[in-house]
Enzyme design. Sequence first.
Site, PDB file in Angstrom:
ATOM      1  N   LYS A 130     -28.541 -20.684 -17.830  1.00 48.01           N
ATOM      2  CA  LYS A 130     -29.667 -21.624 -17.795  1.00 48.01           C
ATOM      3  C   LYS A 130     -29.628 -22.607 -18.963  1.00 48.01           C
ATOM      4  O   LYS A 130     -29.767 -23.816 -18.777  1.00 48.01           O
ATOM      5  CB  LYS A 130     -30.994 -20.851 -17.818  1.00 48.01           C
ATOM      6  N   THR A 131     -29.482 -22.078 -20.162  1.00 52.16           N
ATOM      7  CA  THR A 131     -29.571 -22.939 -21.335  1.00 52.16           C
ATOM      8  C   THR A 131     -28.441 -23.955 -21.382  1.00 52.16           C
ATOM      9  O   THR A 131     -28.664 -25.136 -21.651  1.00 52.16           O
ATOM     10  CB  THR A 131     -29.571 -22.091 -22.620  1.00 52.16           C
ATOM     11  N   GLU A 174     -35.863 -25.217 -18.551  1.00 48.31           N
ATOM     12  CA  GLU A 174     -35.437 -23.947 -17.978  1.00 48.31           C
ATOM     13  C   GLU A 174     -36.607 -23.323 -17.236  1.00 48.31           C
ATOM     14  O   GLU A 174     -37.755 -23.418 -17.672  1.00 48.31           O
ATOM     15  CB  GLU A 174     -34.966 -22.993 -19.067  1.00 48.31           C
TER      16      GLU A 174
END
Length: 496
Positions: A130-131, A174
């Site tokens: 995600k990051t 996110e």
Amino acid sequence: MTGAVDAAALPDRLARVHLVGIGGAGMSGLARILLSRGGEVSGSDAKDSRGVLALRTRGAKIRIGHAPESLDQLDGGPTVVVTTRAAVPDDNPELVEARRRGIPVLYRPELLADLMVGYRTLLVSGTHGKTSTTSMSVVALQHCGVDPSFAVGGELNESGTNAHHGSGAVFVAEADESDGSLLQYTPDVVVVTNIEVDHLDFFGSEAAYVEVFDQFAALIRPGGTLVVCLDDPGSAALGGRVGASCADRSVTVLGYGAGTHRDLAPDVPLVAELVEVVPRGPGGVATVTLRAPLVAEERTRRLAVTLPGRHMALNALGALIGCARTGCDVDTVAEGIEGFGGVHRRFELRGRAAGVEVYDDYAHHPTEVRAVLTAAREVVEARRGRVIAVFQPHLYSRTAEFAAEFAAALSLADEVIVADVYGAREQPQPGVTGRLVADAVTVPAAFVADISQIADAVARVAVRGDLVLTIGAGDITMQAPSIVEAVAAGAPGESP
């Protein structure tokens, strides 16, 4: 897509916001956005930090320690109090006092959802990646001249921050599934990198974990887009289910990757096909075939990725499609991705000493550990070096659940050193220590219970040409500078 958004006027309930644990990565970022948009902010934290100091210089009122009177730092008191599920207990004195006074208490994702109102939103979700994917998206959109607002789980190397109030019409963030908080959002574009069972301490079953992604996809606005990785069975299956059920909502589903699990989503077009990835320097070069409706005519191009590993190339493709679906030109987005400088704690080089490189990574799930060690092997292959993995398990429940899987992933390294479990929010469980993992590793491995002895343990085994990788979501990152110093003092010998 460069039109500005008139988002300066905050909702009335966000006029004066008090954040419990304001120095944390997520909270501090949202505090900066609130201050940039003209809100009044107060907060509290257990200790002073650079983040707390920076917020004070921008006008936030912050008290060290938690007490009921912390709610009185702003004239008139807060209109809302914000907390987090994992880090702040329900009996925190400020939460107790807020409820006594009748002040609404929100969780951090609810605040983020309020801040995204009025924007075109690009949200990245998934078990892993995600990051990195969100951060690539931010940098790419900035390159396109969009100036997006964003809230990311790690600090971007380009800007040194994890949140920003931009002048553009896009908000990138996110969408964290770990506690179901992603269901607070109504996104326009969603990228799901992968779905692999995790966070069973919250969900209780694999079925419940998978279901939350279906619920999230159902929240995509009509005319929106779901982007799925067709190399991941969980993400591909989600795309297949949504593609079969969303025609009445006019949601477009697009796929990327080599198409390994395309059979699970036969109606989802593979619009960014990963043909191959060739390691180059610290990163790699991907060959990608782009197809309609992402581009007007099918064509193949190369895409340089600054971080190593096939998983990073896949993340880049997810970001490419997601940004393009916000209205940006595909090739300009690709140029932005090629200039991405990385994220703090994602295969981050922390130092070199005596021919040994020390990197740090946030990986804390077996799949993530496997991916980052595979990438590390690609980096050292040309120089015939070794990979030394220094791993700290995160959470007792996760360690007990995945000890064998962690050991199998760590066995991709040449030497492994395992620290004890970083418990975070959990209490110790009898018999659950880092030794569970170390004893199951099939390459030379050692369990070092005292984290202060980690650096010396690494220095004893490191040789010139080695790559040392500290891995974990806890405080193992603090050991990277000490490892550099210990290796320098030990003057490693030549690789055998």
